[in-house]
Design an enzyme around this catalytic site. Structure first.
Site, PDB file in Angstrom:
ATOM      1  CG  ASN A  82      -1.802   1.174   1.345  1.00  0.00           C
ATOM      2  OD1 ASN A  82      -1.370   2.295   1.111  1.00  0.00           O
ATOM      3  ND2 ASN A  82      -3.053   0.955   1.679  1.00  0.00           N
ATOM      4  CG  HIS A 106       1.213   6.436   4.545  1.00  0.00           C
ATOM      5  ND1 HIS A 106       0.437   7.461   5.041  1.00  0.00           N
ATOM      6  CD2 HIS A 106       0.649   5.291   4.976  1.00  0.00           C
ATOM      7  CE1 HIS A 106      -0.540   6.950   5.763  1.00  0.00           C
ATOM      8  NE2 HIS A 106      -0.443   5.637   5.743  1.00  0.00           N
ATOM      9  CG  HIS A 122      -8.273   4.164   1.000  1.00  0.00           C
ATOM     10  ND1 HIS A 122      -8.436   4.045   2.362  1.00  0.00           N
ATOM     11  CD2 HIS A 122      -9.496   4.489   0.518  1.00  0.00           C
ATOM     12  CE1 HIS A 122      -9.700   4.289   2.671  1.00  0.00           C
ATOM     13  NE2 HIS A 122     -10.360   4.571   1.567  1.00  0.00           N
ATOM     14  NE  ARG A 162      -9.402   8.477   4.152  1.00  0.00           N
ATOM     15  CZ  ARG A 162      -9.555   7.605   5.155  1.00  0.00           C
ATOM     16  NH1 ARG A 162      -8.732   6.590   5.284  1.00  0.00           N
ATOM     17  NH2 ARG A 162     -10.522   7.759   6.024  1.00  0.00           N
ATOM     18  NE  ARG A 189      -7.612  11.537   5.127  1.00  0.00           N
ATOM     19  CZ  ARG A 189      -8.003  10.963   6.257  1.00  0.00           C
ATOM     20  NH1 ARG A 189      -7.166  10.238   6.960  1.00  0.00           N
ATOM     21  NH2 ARG A 189      -9.224  11.136   6.709  1.00  0.00           N
ATOM     22  CD  GLU A 199      -6.858  -0.210   1.038  1.00  0.00           C
ATOM     23  OE1 GLU A 199      -6.052  -1.086   1.361  1.00  0.00           O
ATOM     24  OE2 GLU A 199      -6.942   0.891   1.612  1.00  0.00           O
ATOM     25  CB  THR A 217      -9.335   1.844   7.274  1.00  0.00           C
ATOM     26  OG1 THR A 217      -8.865   2.487   6.093  1.00  0.00           O
ATOM     27  CG2 THR A 217     -10.720   1.301   7.045  1.00  0.00           C
ATOM     28  CD  GLU A 231      -7.061  -6.082   3.105  1.00  0.00           C
ATOM     29  OE1 GLU A 231      -7.214  -5.989   1.878  1.00  0.00           O
ATOM     30  OE2 GLU A 231      -6.368  -5.291   3.778  1.00  0.00           O
ATOM     31  CG  HIS A 262      -5.226  -1.380   9.277  1.00  0.00           C
ATOM     32  ND1 HIS A 262      -4.685  -0.769  10.374  1.00  0.00           N
ATOM     33  CD2 HIS A 262      -5.770  -0.394   8.538  1.00  0.00           C
ATOM     34  CE1 HIS A 262      -4.917   0.525  10.296  1.00  0.00           C
ATOM     35  NE2 HIS A 262      -5.571   0.790   9.193  1.00  0.00           N
TER      36      HIS A 262
HETATM   37  N1  PXP Z   1      -5.774  -2.906   4.103  1.00  0.00           N
HETATM   38  C1  PXP Z   1      -6.730  -1.949   4.191  1.00  0.00           C
HETATM   39  C2  PXP Z   1      -8.120  -2.320   3.791  1.00  0.00           C
HETATM   40  C3  PXP Z   1      -6.424  -0.637   4.603  1.00  0.00           C
HETATM   41  O1  PXP Z   1      -7.387   0.292   4.696  1.00  0.00           O
HETATM   42  C4  PXP Z   1      -5.079  -0.336   4.910  1.00  0.00           C
HETATM   43  C5  PXP Z   1      -4.710   1.071   5.301  1.00  0.00           C
HETATM   44  O2  PXP Z   1      -4.935   1.935   4.247  1.00  0.00           O
HETATM   45  C6  PXP Z   1      -4.113  -1.343   4.785  1.00  0.00           C
HETATM   46  C7  PXP Z   1      -4.493  -2.631   4.405  1.00  0.00           C
HETATM   47  C8  PXP Z   1      -2.663  -1.098   5.077  1.00  0.00           C
HETATM   48  O3  PXP Z   1      -2.505  -0.825   6.433  1.00  0.00           O
HETATM   49  P1  PXP Z   1      -1.072  -0.357   6.964  1.00  0.00           P
HETATM   50  O4  PXP Z   1      -0.756   0.920   6.256  1.00  0.00           O
HETATM   51  O5  PXP Z   1      -1.285  -0.185   8.426  1.00  0.00           O
HETATM   52  O6  PXP Z   1      -0.108  -1.441   6.623  1.00  0.00           O
END
Ligand code: PXP
Length: 247
Positions: free
Chosen positions: A7, A10, A43, A45, A49, A70, A101, A151, A196
């Site tokens: 992901n 960031h 994601h 959003r 953001r 996402e 999330t 998930e 997550h």
């Molecule tokens: N899976 C989902 C559905 C999420 O919303 C997120 C965060 O955007 C992640 C995985 C990744 O989480 P993390 O950034 O904490 O690894």
């Protein structure tokens, strides 16, 4: 082997701090692919953001692996998904005020809306997953609304793992709940993913759960990347200044 979706939200968070195009989300995705990522997750959003619409379109064009989008279950972002056609979509709950999330989607109480959105996505050839807490009723609701995958939200497990010491092993209870929900998902022929808060310390236990297909991991990887790269970045700038200074 369990697949890794990286992901890269960031990277976009950092870019949006200046809005000058760097660091590039596309470049980050290519580095992740080169390093062995099986897919890239972003994601989009509602408040935009971090990831922007153009990121999703660019990634769709350049990725050699898979694009997992996402998104909240809203008409506006559904329109983008149907236009971009990512390989898969993960439907997530979204609150404007949250930092990330916070919990899984309440599928049990939103079956009608979700069934309609899922059928539109599946008609467009997009695989659909739903982000849920490790709860048996939510797992069965996912199969009722026609999802291909779930998930499981590992955020609570991750937090408990971080807080644990020799006297407290609360994370083991949460791990057990994740394992039970996983079993139920496999019984219902749902593809099983998790994500997550997974990091270099806590991922090992989740790997041991039978039937896991893919993890989506972002924050810990991007955080580690900063420290794995900071020394070289400073060194390179130091050298450049030295070479160009009037000695
Ligand atoms: N899976 C989902 C559905 C999420 O919303 C997120 C965060 O955007 C992640 C995985 C990744 O989480 P993390 O950034 O904490 O690894």
């Amino acid at each position: 082997m369990i697949k890794l979706g990286v992901n890269i939200d960031h990277i976009a968070t950092l870019r949006q701090a200046r809005r000058e195009g760097v660091p590039s989300v596309v470049e980050a995705a290519l580095v992740c692919e080169k390093a062995g990522a099986d897919g890239i997750t972003v994601h989009l959003r509602e408040d935009r953001r971090h990831i922007q619409d153009y990121d999703v379109y660019s990634l769709r064009e350049i990725l050699k692996t898979k694009l997992n989008l996402e998104m909240a279950a809203t008409e506006e972002v559904l329109g983008v998904a149907l236009d971009v056609k990512p390989d898969s979509v993960c439907i997530v709950p979204e609150k404007r005020e949250e930092l990330t999330t916070e919990g899984g989607l309440d599928v049990k109480n939103n079956k009608e809306n979700l069934s309609s959105i899922i059928s539109k996505l599946k008609k467009a050839g997009i695989m659909v997953s739903i982000f849920i807490d490790a709860d048996l009723e939510q797992v069965s609701a996912c199969s009722e609304v026609g999802a291909d995958a779930i998930e499981l939200h590992t955020g609570k497990y991750s937090l408990l793992f971080k807080e644990s010491d020799s006297s407290s092993k609360e994370w083991k209870g949460e791990l057990k709940r994740i394992a039970e929900a996983s079993k139920e998902a496999l019984k219902r022929k749902l593809i099983l993913n998790a994500g997550h808060g997974l990091d270099y310390e806590n991922v090992g236990q989740i790997c041991k759960i039978h039937g896991m297909n893919e993890f989506n991991i972002g924050f810990s990887i991007i955080s580690k990347a900063i420290f794995d790269g900071l020394q070289k970045a400073v060194f390179d700038m130091r050298n450049l200044i030295e070479q160009n200074s009037n000695l």
